[in-house]
Motif scaffolding. Structure first.
Motif, PDB file in Angstrom:
ATOM      1  N   MET A 185       0.368 -15.785  -8.701  1.00  0.00           N
ATOM      2  CA  MET A 185      -0.367 -15.189  -7.591  1.00  0.00           C
ATOM      3  C   MET A 185      -0.437 -13.666  -7.773  1.00  0.00           C
ATOM      4  O   MET A 185       0.575 -13.025  -8.032  1.00  0.00           O
ATOM      5  CB  MET A 185       0.303 -15.524  -6.258  1.00  0.00           C
ATOM      6  CG  MET A 185      -0.460 -15.027  -5.034  1.00  0.00           C
ATOM      7  SD  MET A 185       0.376 -15.421  -3.470  1.00  0.00           S
ATOM      8  CE  MET A 185       0.293 -17.203  -3.482  1.00  0.00           C
ATOM      9  N   LYS A 186      -1.630 -13.127  -7.647  1.00  0.00           N
ATOM     10  CA  LYS A 186      -1.813 -11.701  -7.824  1.00  0.00           C
ATOM     11  C   LYS A 186      -1.203 -10.925  -6.657  1.00  0.00           C
ATOM     12  O   LYS A 186      -0.942 -11.462  -5.592  1.00  0.00           O
ATOM     13  CB  LYS A 186      -3.301 -11.381  -7.949  1.00  0.00           C
ATOM     14  CG  LYS A 186      -3.960 -12.014  -9.180  1.00  0.00           C
ATOM     15  CD  LYS A 186      -5.431 -11.653  -9.237  1.00  0.00           C
ATOM     16  CE  LYS A 186      -6.094 -12.288 -10.461  1.00  0.00           C
ATOM     17  NZ  LYS A 186      -7.541 -11.960 -10.538  1.00  0.00           N
ATOM     18  N   ARG A 187      -1.021  -9.621  -6.902  1.00  0.00           N
ATOM     19  CA  ARG A 187      -0.393  -8.777  -5.886  1.00  0.00           C
ATOM     20  C   ARG A 187      -1.227  -8.741  -4.611  1.00  0.00           C
ATOM     21  O   ARG A 187      -0.677  -8.805  -3.492  1.00  0.00           O
ATOM     22  CB  ARG A 187      -0.225  -7.362  -6.445  1.00  0.00           C
ATOM     23  CG  ARG A 187       0.467  -6.408  -5.461  1.00  0.00           C
ATOM     24  CD  ARG A 187       0.667  -5.040  -6.087  1.00  0.00           C
ATOM     25  NE  ARG A 187       1.503  -5.134  -7.287  1.00  0.00           N
ATOM     26  CZ  ARG A 187       1.794  -4.079  -8.040  1.00  0.00           C
ATOM     27  NH1 ARG A 187       1.308  -2.886  -7.732  1.00  0.00           N
ATOM     28  NH2 ARG A 187       2.571  -4.230  -9.110  1.00  0.00           N
ATOM     29  N   THR A 188      -2.557  -8.660  -4.750  1.00  0.00           N
ATOM     30  CA  THR A 188      -3.435  -8.635  -3.571  1.00  0.00           C
ATOM     31  C   THR A 188      -3.312  -9.929  -2.777  1.00  0.00           C
ATOM     32  O   THR A 188      -3.251  -9.915  -1.543  1.00  0.00           O
ATOM     33  CB  THR A 188      -4.895  -8.433  -3.995  1.00  0.00           C
ATOM     34  OG1 THR A 188      -5.007  -7.231  -4.750  1.00  0.00           O
ATOM     35  CG2 THR A 188      -5.795  -8.345  -2.765  1.00  0.00           C
ATOM     36  N   ILE A 240      -2.080 -10.446   1.140  1.00  0.00           N
ATOM     37  CA  ILE A 240      -2.876 -11.164   2.139  1.00  0.00           C
ATOM     38  C   ILE A 240      -2.060 -12.307   2.748  1.00  0.00           C
ATOM     39  O   ILE A 240      -2.054 -12.512   3.965  1.00  0.00           O
ATOM     40  CB  ILE A 240      -4.175 -11.707   1.510  1.00  0.00           C
ATOM     41  CG1 ILE A 240      -5.070 -10.547   1.099  1.00  0.00           C
ATOM     42  CG2 ILE A 240      -4.902 -12.624   2.492  1.00  0.00           C
ATOM     43  CD1 ILE A 240      -6.310 -10.965   0.344  1.00  0.00           C
ATOM     44  N   THR A 241      -1.343 -13.034   1.882  1.00  0.00           N
ATOM     45  CA  THR A 241      -0.496 -14.130   2.359  1.00  0.00           C
ATOM     46  C   THR A 241       0.599 -13.623   3.285  1.00  0.00           C
ATOM     47  O   THR A 241       0.896 -14.238   4.321  1.00  0.00           O
ATOM     48  CB  THR A 241       0.138 -14.867   1.164  1.00  0.00           C
ATOM     49  OG1 THR A 241      -0.892 -15.365   0.310  1.00  0.00           O
ATOM     50  CG2 THR A 241       0.997 -16.020   1.644  1.00  0.00           C
ATOM     51  N   ALA A 242       1.200 -12.491   2.930  1.00  0.00           N
ATOM     52  CA  ALA A 242       2.258 -11.903   3.760  1.00  0.00           C
ATOM     53  C   ALA A 242       1.722 -11.495   5.124  1.00  0.00           C
ATOM     54  O   ALA A 242       2.390 -11.675   6.153  1.00  0.00           O
ATOM     55  CB  ALA A 242       2.872 -10.702   3.046  1.00  0.00           C
TER      56      ALA A 242
END
Length: 220
Positions: free
Chosen positions: A1-4, A8-10
């Motif tokens: 999973m990418k940092r972006t 977004i998930t967080a």
């Protein structure tokens, strides 16, 4: 999973986003109330008592009770997940999602409906059921589960299908035996027994389910 994607998930799983969903759903309920929306009374009816839709005549009081009931459902779901870790997560996003789903039919926010009471009672019963895992001696809680369901049946027949479901749930929780089965049966009979004892039960007033409501619930 990418940092972006992680960010977004967080954000989506954060308490702030949960509160945003709750406030958005409340706003939709307020708009529905101001526009004059209401729930059409298609309740299936109960054995002897009037359905929940007919109890409260005041529109504003009905709206307050509906909002309080939905709020109570959110609190119970959050408490249940915290105690039993049902969803394997500490996020409260599911609470916000629940309010958004309810907002899909905003008239539920502005009038007392059987669905609100049904959801509240079932959540209470499920929480009690989880506490019975490998505990067949807790017959009082089993009695309470089926007492609540039986009380609901007096007001609306939509509670009936959940009675066998909770018997199956007792088996899944490994607490079903002869003693707990008898406790469940006593819980089902007790509301009728109380009404009969106070002279509030008239056999002539027994009502069968409303066919029009059953058509709307299962076929429409």
């Amino acid at each position: 999973m990418k940092r972006t994607e992680k960010r977004i998930t967080a954000v989506i799983k954060s308490r702030g986003f949960t509160w945003l969903m709750i406030l958005a759903s409340l706003a939709m309920g307020w708009i529905a109330y101001m526009s004059g929306m209401y729930v059409e009374n298609i309740a299936s009816g109960g054995m002897w008592l009037p359905d929940f839709d007919s109890i409260v005549s005041s529109r504003i009081l009905s709206a307050y009770i509906a909002v309080a009931g939905i709020g109570a459902c959110c609190i119970i779901m959050a408490a249940m997940n915290k105690v039993y870790n049902v969803l394997r997560t500490v996020s409260l996003m599911f609470v916000g999602l629940f309010t958004v789903i309810v907002a899909g039919t905003p008239e539920l926010y502005v009038s007392l409906d059987t669905g609100v009471i049904l959801a509240l009672v079932i959540l209470l019963c499920v929480m009690l059921l989880y506490s019975l895992y490998l505990s067949p001696l807790r017959t009082r809680r089993i009695f309470l589960i089926f007492f609540l369901l039986a009380c609901g049946v007096l007001f609306d027949y939509s509670f009936v299908p959940f009675i066998p479901v909770f018997f199956i749930g007792m088996s899944q929780m490994r607490c079903l035996n002869f003693r707990t089965f008898i406790a469940a049966l006593i819980g089902l009979v007790t509301p009728l027994w109380i009404l009969w004892g106070f002279g509030l039960l008239n056999l002539r007033e027994f009502q069968l389910p409303n066919p029009y409501a059953l058509y709307n619930l299962f076929l429409a």
